[in-house]
Design a protein around this motif. Structure first.
Motif, PDB file in Angstrom:
ATOM      1  N   ALA A  31       0.848  -1.183   0.000  1.00 49.71           N
ATOM      2  CA  ALA A  31       0.000   0.000   0.000  1.00 49.71           C
ATOM      3  C   ALA A  31       0.885   1.235   0.000  1.00 49.71           C
ATOM      4  CB  ALA A  31      -0.914   0.021   1.219  1.00 49.71           C
ATOM      5  N   ILE A  32       0.285   2.357  -0.380  1.00 54.07           N
ATOM      6  CA  ILE A  32       0.988   3.636  -0.242  1.00 54.07           C
ATOM      7  C   ILE A  32       0.794   4.080   1.205  1.00 54.07           C
ATOM      8  CG2 ILE A  32       1.081   6.031  -1.011  1.00 54.07           C
ATOM      9  CD1 ILE A  32      -0.156   5.055  -3.667  1.00 54.07           C
ATOM     10  N   SER A  33       1.896   4.339   1.896  1.00 54.20           N
ATOM     11  CA  SER A  33       1.781   4.639   3.323  1.00 54.20           C
ATOM     12  C   SER A  33       1.600   6.116   3.602  1.00 54.20           C
ATOM     13  CB  SER A  33       3.037   4.176   4.057  1.00 54.20           C
ATOM     14  OG  SER A  33       3.204   2.811   3.857  1.00 54.20           O
ATOM     15  N   THR A  34       2.018   6.950   2.653  1.00 54.00           N
ATOM     16  CA  THR A  34       1.888   8.387   2.894  1.00 54.00           C
ATOM     17  C   THR A  34       0.506   8.843   2.478  1.00 54.00           C
ATOM     18  OG1 THR A  34       3.136   8.513   0.848  1.00 54.00           O
ATOM     19  CG2 THR A  34       4.275   9.138   2.848  1.00 54.00           C
ATOM     20  N   ALA A  35       0.129  10.012   2.992  1.00 61.17           N
ATOM     21  CA  ALA A  35      -1.209  10.506   2.738  1.00 61.17           C
ATOM     22  C   ALA A  35      -1.394  10.832   1.266  1.00 61.17           C
ATOM     23  CB  ALA A  35      -1.458  11.750   3.578  1.00 61.17           C
ATOM     24  N   VAL A  36      -2.618  10.666   0.811  1.00 60.15           N
ATOM     25  CA  VAL A  36      -2.940  11.032  -0.554  1.00 60.15           C
ATOM     26  C   VAL A  36      -2.902  12.552  -0.666  1.00 60.15           C
ATOM     27  CG1 VAL A  36      -4.747  11.006  -2.291  1.00 60.15           C
ATOM     28  CG2 VAL A  36      -4.385   9.015  -0.838  1.00 60.15           C
TER      29      VAL A  36
END
Lengths: 631, 461
Positions: free
Chosen positions: B11-16
């Motif tokens: 998953a992308i861990s940083t905020a969108v």
């Protein structure tokens, strides 16, 4: 389980109702060694077919095969009494090949009743059961209309459409059971007393016509198949003369009569409150909902060999008698029809299947089981399938063993029961092949491979049949192995053969297996260029052919099944307290608490339970397991 | 439990949102093998020590496209948050580059992580205790609600309408097939194979457009990538500076000064554009420059538009011929520009025009022709139907994944029909395609098919 010969009032298992569910339940229980009694309000109505005189059809034929593979009776009885047989859908693929037979109704009843009478450990008794007896949430027996108390360790409700039956013909309404029989008016109250929720469902049946008044020359004729494919895996062939069925169509006049009299229909007049099935609408329903359709099919089917009664499939109605006559006489070939039995609609009490476990035992009453139309299903086959499972599980319960639960990847029976008890139903539930996720695996030809080992394990499949089954499986796998190993070299003969079957010629050697994979080459045809082909019985050859031709798809489904099983095997402890699980949404919490699913897989199919809820549940269960492990 | 932890999640861990850097995290038994497949750096990924950071590139192993330059962190079990092998990839820019990398992970066997799943694994593997886990459960629940709201709002509007309409068409096809399978005795029109093929193909094409829209979504979000190529000293860096209005590239008169890729975001007529200046594309023995040249070729492949810069002063030289040859296969997306008209040699300019008739004449120094070039770039974007108002855009990698799965199912269905398979089999693939679309919008297909049968077909006893 010992027999107290002097006392005909004490049993292991009692079955209430001797319809299709009851007969299977009682036979299974008795054959598994339980002292069993089956009650019917009228012994002349055992295994009656109050509606259509046929067994099988799409998905239903699959159910009959599965019942037989487990050691049930319906398939054998149908084979003995069928008067026409057809394999439907042969052009549409092996997953949906479906066996359907016209049955001599009276012969079927006689045959089934006699089987019950001959069955060791089983008493067939005429009585109306008016009360079930429960102590401390545990069933202890039943009481009859004559006041007799029968003790039992387990009781199975298979009351069909009899509970508080109400017959509607136009504006005439009276208390009655199906087919002119009496209703069972008192048992409902007894069930309610123990907190069992009752729903009100409705179904109906068309009129019966005397053959002498029918002009078949104005109808299409439909013959049976030759040779006949039997339902039972114990029968390889059936030699019998078959009778034809007929097909006619509604006319513009029919539609006009119906439209003009709509206000007199019980359905549209508001007399009927029960919820009717979508797949089985009355003819007036069809005319209203599908106004553009110019004509509807009406199948004209014999009720038996020694009767002149004919059944009008597709023409059920709740119109009053005078309109019925007019409607029927507007059908080509039925201009002079003499009606023997009028069409009627019937309303009845059924339970909410959400109250049942997958074993078909009530969640809140120990030892009380329920099967068939009382569970909200429709159809003889659906009823028989549930009856068989309830009978088996009643005995396993008494023996203190784990219940037999077939999952959605094992059998249509599994799909049927899981749908009913997990999703519930708001109309009489009919089995359809499109309800099964793993249709290519749940075929009618391999029902024995899927279920006979289970039937053997629980004792309903006898040693000699099991041995024959093992030999069959062995020869099927041997033959597949042979096809995989044998190469056909290119030759004029082979390429001429291929050309004749519109198949591309070969320039290098090819395995028989790969040739058979070509859709245009059948196993039977292959014989011409395969001198080593063994002479296998039809049913063996069918499985070889399907296994090879659909190998890729079947393998894919088996993979999906593996995934599915992982979730089914993650069981939820019966004593789980959903109130104590943080993070569950309120709706999910309520649904889970109400339905108490047996596994994570079952929980995930409850409407209103989201994948996130399932994650929360999984985490909680693991936390609990870990904590338990430490203590 | 083990059964559920045998897969690898990502998953992308940083905020969108628009950020300088995004972090993609993956955890599970395949984390290292997937990383070694898509990461190219110094040495072998497997031999990196645990808990070390490495510089390198993420490449698409299918076509060797470079997706981004990244820093990759390798952390071996059990000293990680999840107690599983974990890899973190720090990449440039916001959501879009990160989604491309994530998409690559998915295509290589990684499964999308569910909300809170890293924490769930941390707990299941004994990394955090029950009290912590229960706290996390609350977060999961609230986060799910929030994220489902986000998903819903994302799906409100045209994208969900579009996917729903495609799914409905598949469900209707299924109902038409199924009614014939379940009610063979009734006289419903049989679904003809070629009609069915046609219907499937039309859904297929629309799905494909949607998936391509994912790429356009990237253009709109991060800007269209425009590569500037040309022989050394043709004026590529000057043009980049001119378009961006800033002195970013080092510009000298010595050929080959720009040795690495330079990127600049510019706004051309309201359109976000990412300009990429490449090293000169000449055959070179200089090791450092050679890297730059190879890179330039990669950029040409991945960019949306190429500006091929020629020199009106030096004319059409062998180097230009070499580049022209390389550009040939991208001709559709190339604008030919001749710079330095201020110092033009008429004869040499004519040589160029003979070979490239529609070449656009500009002079960066005199600022002439630049407006026309900007308009050309803008028009190219619109020519490709990247219409911000009417194009339905897929921006979410999970959605894209399900769209691709659905597309693959339809391909299989078409192949099955082609091969003469029976309808009971064909319907399996169509159903799977509809289910994959249902995962995006949250619909269950099976019940819908049954309902559709009863609505559309008249069945009864």
């Amino acid at each position: 389980m010992s027999r107290n010969c002097s006392n005909q009032n004490s049993y292991d298992v009692i079955v209430i109702g001797a319809g299709h569910a009851g007969c299977e339940a009682a036979l299974a229980a008795a054959r598994m060694g339980a002292q069993t009694a089956i009650f019917s309000m009228n012994l002349d109505s055992v295994a009656n077919m109050p509606c259509n005189p046929n067994i099988g059809g799409t998905a239903k034929g699959h159910l009959v095969r599965e019942i037989d593979a487990l050691g049930g009776e319906m398939g054998k009885c149908a084979d003995k009494t069928l008067i026409q047989s057809r394999m439907l859908n042969t052009a549409k693929g092996p997953a949906v090949y479906s066996l359907r037979a016209q049955i001599d109704r009276r012969s079927y009843q006689r045959e089934m009743k006699h089987t019950l009478e001959l069955q060791e450990n089983l008493d067939l008794i005429q009585a109306e059961i008016t009360d079930i007896l429960v102590e401390n949430n545990r069933v202890t027996g039943v009481r009859s209309h004559l006041g007799t108390v029968f003790n039992a360790k387990a009781v199975i409700l298979t009351t069909g459409t009899y509970l508080k039956g109400r017959i509607v013909v136009g504006d005439v309404v009276y208390s009655g059971g199906p087919d002119g029989l009496l209703p069972a008016n008192r048992l409902s109250e007894s069930l309610k007393k123990f907190g069992i929720e009752l729903l009100r469902f409705k179904t109906g049946t068309p009129a019966r016509i005397n053959r002498r008044s029918i002009d078949f020359s104005r109808m299409e004729i439909q013959h049976g198949d030759n040779p006949i494919v039997p339902f039972s895996f114990e029968h390889e062939t059936i030699e019998r003369e078959q009778v034809p069925c007929y097909l006619t169509y509604t006319t513009e006049k029919t539609h006009r009569i119906i439209r003009e009299n709509l206000h007199r229909s019980a359905l549209f007049g508001g007399i009927i409150e029960g919820i009717g099935p979508r797949y089985c609408p009355s003819i007036e329903d069809k005319i209203v909902r599908f106004a553009d359709k110019e004509r509807h099919q009406v199948f004209v089917e014999p009720m038996g060999l020694d009767t002149e009664e004919f059944y009008l499939q597709g023409f059920s109605t709740s119109m009053p008698v005078d309109v019925q006559i007019e409607m029927i006489r507007s059908l080509p070939g039925l201009e002079n029809a003499r009606i023997m039995r009028y069409a009627y609609a019937i309303e009845y009490d059924c339970i909410n299947p959400l109250d049942l476990k997958l074993s078909l035992e009530f969640k809140n009453i120990d030892g009380l089981f329920s099967a068939g139309q009382i569970n909200g299903s429709s159809g003889y086959e659906e009823a028989a399938a549930q009856g068989l499972i309830a009978g088996i599980n009643a005995v396993l319960k008494i023996k203190g063993e784990q219940p037999l639960i077939l999952d959605r990847s094992q059998a249509y029976i599994g799909v049927l029961i899981d749908d009913l008890v997990t999703k519930g139903t708001n109309e009489p539930y009919r089995m359809m092949t499109s309800r099964a996720e793993y249709r290519l695996h749940l075929r009618q030809d391999n029902a024995d491979a899927r279920l006979t080992p289970i039937g053997y394990k629980i004792g309903l499949i006898k040693e000699d049949r099991y041995k024959k089954f093992l030999i069959k499986q062995q020869s099927i796998s041997n033959e597949i192995k042979r096809l995989k190993s044998k190469t056909v070299p290119p030759s004029d003969k082979v390429n001429e053969f291929l050309k004749r079957h519109s198949s591309s010629p070969i320039s290098t050697g090819i395995k028989l297996y790969d040739l058979l994979k070509r859709p245009e080459i059948t196993y039977e045809a292959l014989k011409e260029i395969d001198d080593g082909m063994p002479d296998l019985p039809r049913s063996f050859a069918e499985q070889v052919s399907v296994s090879v031709k659909y190998e890729g798809y079947i393998a894919k489904q088996l993979q999906q099944i593996e995934q599915f099983k992982k979730m089914e095997q993650r069981l939820i402890p019966e004593d789980i307290d959903y109130e104590k699980i943080p993070g569950l949404r309120i709706e999910a919490r309520q649904k889970l608490a109400r339905q108490r699913p047996a596994s994570i897989g079952q929980a995930s199919r409850i409407s209103g339970v989201s994948p996130a809820d399932i994650s929360v549940l999984l985490i909680y269960l693991d936390a609990k397991r870990k904590r338990g492990g430490k203590q | 439990m083990d059964g559920l932890l045998t897969d690898t999640i990502g998953a992308i861990s940083t905020a969108v949102g628009n950020a300088g850097i995004s972090i993609i995290r993956m955890s599970g038994p395949e984390a290292f093998s997937v990383a070694s497949k898509i990461f190219r750096g110094k040495g072998n990924f497997y031999e990196y020590r645990s808990h070390t950071v490495h510089y390198g590139k993420i490449i698409d192993p299918d076509n060797n496209d470079v997706i981004d330059e990244v820093l990759i962190t390798k952390m071996a079990a059990p000293r990680t948050y999840t107690r599983e092998d974990t890899v973190e990839i720090s990449c440039h820019g916001g959501y879009v580059t990160a989604s491309r990398i994530l998409d690559l992970l998915y295509r290589n066997g990684v499964r999308p992580a569910e909300p809170g799943e890293f924490t769930k694994r941390a707990f299941l593997n004994g990394r955090i205790d029950l009290a912590q886990a229960e706290a996390v459960m609350d977060i999961i629940a609230s986060r799910t609600e929030k994220s489902s709201k986000v998903a819903v709002s994302q799906l409100e509007g045209r994208l969900s309408d579009k996917i729903n309409s495609l799914r409905t068409r598949l469900v209707e096809m299924l109902a038409s097939i199924e009614v014939n399978l379940d009610y063979p005795e009734y006289d419903f029109e049989e679904v003809a194979a070629d009609t069915l093929s046609m219907k499937i193909r039309s859904v297929y094409d629309e799905l494909k457009n949607l998936i391509e829209g994912f790429h356009y979504g990237k253009i709109l979000r991060e800007g269209m990538e425009v590569a500037i190529i040309g022989k050394p000293n043709a004026g590529k860096s000057s043009l980049l500076n001119r378009l961006s209005g800033r002195n970013r590239a080092i510009v000298t008169d010595i050929p080959g000064t720009t040795r690495d890729i330079l990127e600049e975001y510019v706004n051309i007529l309201g359109m976000p554009i990412k300009l990429i200046d490449t090293a000169g594309l000449r055959e070179t023995e200089n090791a450092v420059e050679k890297i730059g040249v190879n890179k330039a070729i990669e950029v040409m492949d991945s960019s949306d538009l190429i500006l091929f810069i020629l020199d009106a002063n030096s004319g059409f030289e062998q180097e230009d011929a070499d580049i022209l040859e390389k550009v040939e296969k991208y001709r559709e997306k190339t604008i030919f520009v001749v710079n330095k008209t201020d110092k033009k040699d008429e004869g040499k300019l004519n040589e160029i025009k003979e070979r490239i008739p529609n070449v656009l004449e500009i002079s960066v120094l005199e600022d002439s022709g630049i407006n026309i070039l900007e308009r050309e770039i803008y028009q190219y974007v619109n020519k490709n139907n990247i219409d911000t108002d009417n194009q339905i855009l897929v921006t979410n990698a999970r959605h894209k994944k399900h769209l691709q799965l659905s597309l693959a199912d339809l391909e299989k269905a078409l192949a099955a029909i082609e091969a003469g398979m029976t309808m009971d089999v064909v319907s399996i693939d169509i159903k799977s395609a509809a289910e994959n679309l249902g995962y995006i919008t949250g619909h269950q297909v099976s019940e819908e098919v049954v309902a559709n049968i009863f609505e559309r077909f008249c069945i009864g006893k």
